[in-house]
Design an enzyme around this catalytic site. Structure first.
Site, PDB file in Angstrom:
ATOM      1  N   ARG A   1      10.599  11.884  21.090  1.00 28.68           N
ATOM      2  CA  ARG A   1      10.365  10.554  20.481  1.00 28.68           C
ATOM      3  C   ARG A   1      10.538   9.428  21.506  1.00 28.68           C
ATOM      4  NH1 ARG A   1      12.995  10.409  14.507  1.00 28.68           N
ATOM      5  NH2 ARG A   1      11.149   9.138  14.049  1.00 28.68           N
ATOM      6  N   PRO A   2       9.761   9.455  22.595  1.00 30.69           N
ATOM      7  CA  PRO A   2       9.846   8.350  23.560  1.00 30.69           C
ATOM      8  C   PRO A   2       9.300   7.046  22.973  1.00 30.69           C
ATOM      9  CG  PRO A   2       8.030   9.816  24.102  1.00 30.69           C
ATOM     10  CD  PRO A   2       8.746  10.443  22.931  1.00 30.69           C
TER      11      PRO A   2
ATOM     12  N   ARG B   1      16.503   5.113  13.219  1.00 33.71           N
ATOM     13  CA  ARG B   1      15.408   5.050  14.188  1.00 33.71           C
ATOM     14  C   ARG B   1      14.874   3.620  14.294  1.00 33.71           C
ATOM     15  NH1 ARG B   1      12.955   7.299  18.407  1.00 33.71           N
ATOM     16  NH2 ARG B   1      10.708   7.000  18.444  1.00 33.71           N
TER      17      ARG B   1
ATOM     18  N   ASP C   1       7.543   4.786  25.078  1.00 35.27           N
ATOM     19  CA  ASP C   1       6.715   4.222  26.167  1.00 35.27           C
ATOM     20  C   ASP C   1       5.581   3.348  25.642  1.00 35.27           C
ATOM     21  OD1 ASP C   1       5.975   7.001  25.300  1.00 35.27           O
ATOM     22  OD2 ASP C   1       4.137   6.484  26.379  1.00 35.27           O
TER      23      ASP C   1
ATOM     24  N   CYS D   1      16.052  10.951  13.179  1.00 43.06           N
ATOM     25  CA  CYS D   1      16.008  12.416  13.101  1.00 43.06           C
ATOM     26  C   CYS D   1      15.624  13.023  14.455  1.00 43.06           C
ATOM     27  CB  CYS D   1      14.993  12.837  12.040  1.00 43.06           C
ATOM     28  SG  CYS D   1      15.530  12.336  10.403  1.00 43.06           S
TER      29      CYS D   1
ATOM     30  N   ASP E   1       5.948  14.011   7.445  1.00 44.75           N
ATOM     31  CA  ASP E   1       7.216  13.926   6.708  1.00 44.75           C
ATOM     32  C   ASP E   1       7.222  14.812   5.471  1.00 44.75           C
ATOM     33  OD1 ASP E   1       7.738  10.353   7.317  1.00 44.75           O
ATOM     34  OD2 ASP E   1       7.886  12.123   8.586  1.00 44.75           O
TER      35      ASP E   1
ATOM     36  N   LYS F   1      11.244   3.674   2.177  1.00 42.95           N
ATOM     37  CA  LYS F   1      12.195   3.582   3.302  1.00 42.95           C
ATOM     38  C   LYS F   1      11.476   3.025   4.532  1.00 42.95           C
ATOM     39  CE  LYS F   1      13.223   7.231   6.112  1.00 42.95           C
ATOM     40  NZ  LYS F   1      13.186   7.015   7.567  1.00 42.95           N
ATOM     41  N   ASN F   2      10.337   3.638   4.909  1.00 41.05           N
ATOM     42  CA  ASN F   2       9.731   3.302   6.201  1.00 41.05           C
ATOM     43  C   ASN F   2       9.080   1.932   6.209  1.00 41.05           C
ATOM     44  OD1 ASN F   2      10.750   5.609   7.225  1.00 41.05           O
ATOM     45  ND2 ASN F   2       8.867   6.797   7.045  1.00 41.05           N
TER      46      ASN F   2
ATOM     47  N   ARG G   1      19.886   9.122   3.704  1.00 38.31           N
ATOM     48  CA  ARG G   1      19.224   8.119   4.565  1.00 38.31           C
ATOM     49  C   ARG G   1      17.880   7.714   3.987  1.00 38.31           C
ATOM     50  NH1 ARG G   1      17.812   9.395   9.973  1.00 38.31           N
ATOM     51  NH2 ARG G   1      16.825   7.406   9.586  1.00 38.31           N
TER      52      ARG G   1
END
Ligand code: EPZ
Length: 422
Positions: free
Chosen positions: A125-126, A96, A128, A120, A308, A25-26, A400
């Site tokens: 989860r910024p 995401r 920056d 999620c 994860d 997935k990632n 997902r």
């Protein structure tokens, strides 16, 4: 996510047999957007048939790309007609990884307007560090009304020093850097397998990315990228989830088509618990007889224990002999599955960022609700190992990131099905 279905599991069956792991997935959610950096059509293979892939197909089509997707076969992307630079809230919120379109559109169009991503809810989860990287390359960025605006007359390669290891930041800036003039050097880069996979895909199109998999990645900007056919690597986290499920059900399972070297942190922890783990070059066999010992887990960036996998691992540890501790060092709120496991008879308490698990003889089936993707994985494992029937509400989260997970588990002997909620 209003659930229309529930998953029903009758636990207690040891999982046995061979299961083939799907594409990652990632890695897929990074490689698919990256096709827009190309100047010719690309074909991506081994993509998992999961919701995040469909979301990205829609996003690429809205941007004007021609996408021909045959689930389980291939995805052909012709980026040439794509002239869009905006990803709206409705689409961006679906996953995401929609934020990777910022780096891609900056590289392709010199501008991007992308609504803040979904994904999620496991922490603030910024982004920056992503913006810091884009700014270093010469882009102006602004966050306004839940949208990230980015613009650059030209991108120029620079040194980028990430303040912390960030998978998304490393990927996003790598994508934009492919189209910057000169060389960009990413310092304190993430080293996850899917970063190496993305770099290999980019290089297959003629990009010049060196050092992926180490903490310093060099990207030499390339004006023209030619078409490519590329198969993504197998899913590290699905592999780990299946390994944990095999151990949790006292089963004997061979996970085929995986990359054992990606699994070393989990394999070592399972061996420490008394689980039998045997690697071959593209498969891992996991067997569990008798009791398993309690262990301590601390999540780390790759190659450490993956964050994860801490959630499904916590389900396995609920019946280990003794007290286990899981320390989550990457995300602030990644223990929402604990309350659901406690409903199934687990003895867990969370102190700041550590879950303290006292082993119990067994879990018992109960109605539980999924709060995020890997929390869903934890509930799957718990349902498989519990006595009696477990109902998992909002299983859409699981879809997902896990392709056809019921079919795979049923083929291994699990009693699992889905029912609509009238
Ligand atoms: C990716 O998320 C994965 N998602 C996550 O998997 C995974 O848990 C995570 O990497 C860590 O491995 C995808 O690849 C789509 P990070 P990402 O940037 O990129 C902080 C799953 O279940 N940070 O490495 O969002 C951040 O808040 C998902 O498949 C900043 O502070 O993770 C977090 O605490 C869940 N500023 C830490 O760094 C930034 O600009 C690590 O985040 C970026 C990150």
């Amino acid at each position: 996510m209003a659930g229309k279905e529930k998953m029903l599991i009758t636990g207690g069956n040891p999982l046995q047999g061979v299961v083939h792991v799907s594409g990652g997935k990632n890695t897929s959610v990074a490689v698919i957007p990256a096709t827009l950096l190309c100047d010719e059509p690309c074909t991506i293979e081994n993509l998992p048939d999961i919701q995040d892939v469909y979301a990205l197909v829609d996003i690429l089509r809205v941007l004007g790309a021609k996408v021909d997707y045959v689930p389980g076969e291939f995805m052909k992307v012709d980026p040439r007609p794509a002239e869009g630079w905006q990803v709206d809230y409705r689409n961006a919120q679906r996953l995401r990884a929609s934020y990777y379109l910022i780096g891609v559109l900056l590289g392709r169009m010199g501008r991007a307007e992308v609504a803040f991503p979904g994904g999620c809810k496991i922490g603030t989860r910024p982004i920056d560090q992503h913006l810091k990287g884009f700014n270093a390359l010469g882009a102006q960025t602004e966050e306004r009304g839940g949208v990230i605006f980015a613009e650059a007359d030209r991108l120029v390669g620079r040194d980028v020093f990430f303040d912390m290891v960030t998978v998304g930041g490393t990927i996003n800036v790598m994508l934009a850097a492919c189209k910057a003039e000169g060389t960009t050097v990413l310092h304190n880069a993430a080293k996850e397998p899917h970063i190496v996979d993305l770099a290999n895909f980019l290089n297959s199109m003629g990009a010049k990315v060196k050092g992926a998999g180490t903490d310093v990645i060099r990207i030499k900007g390339t004006p023209y990228l030619h078409g490519s056919t590329y198969a993504v690597i197998p899913d590290q986290i699905e592999t780990g989830t299946l390994m944990i499920a095999a151990a949790a059900t006292r089963g004997d399972v061979v996970i085929s088509g995986c990359i054992p070297t990606h699994m070393e942190a989990l394999s070592a922890k399972l061996l420490e618990m008394g689980v039998r783990v045997n690697d071959s070059d593209d498969a891992i066999r996991v067997r569990m007889m008798g009791a398993h010992r309690a262990v301590n887990v601390k999540t780390q960036v790759y190659p450490g224990f993956p964050t994860d996998l801490q959630q499904p691992m916590s389900a396995l540890l609920t019946t280990a002999h003794g007290r286990s501790m899981i320390e989550e060092t990457l995300f602030e709120f990644r223990f929402k599955h604990v309350d659901e496991l406690v409903r199934m008879g687990a003895q867990i308490r969370v102190v700041e960022r550590t879950a303290i698990i006292e082993g119990v003889p067994s879990l018992y089936g109960a109605p539980v609700t999924t709060t995020d993707l890997r929390a869903g994985a934890a509930l799957l494992v718990a349902g498989l190992m519990a006595q009696g029937e477990t109902e998992i509400y909002e299983p859409e989260y699981i879809d997902r990131g896990y392709e056809h997970i019921e079919d795979k588990l049923r083929a291994l002997g699990a009693q699992i099905r889905r029912e609509s909620i009238d």
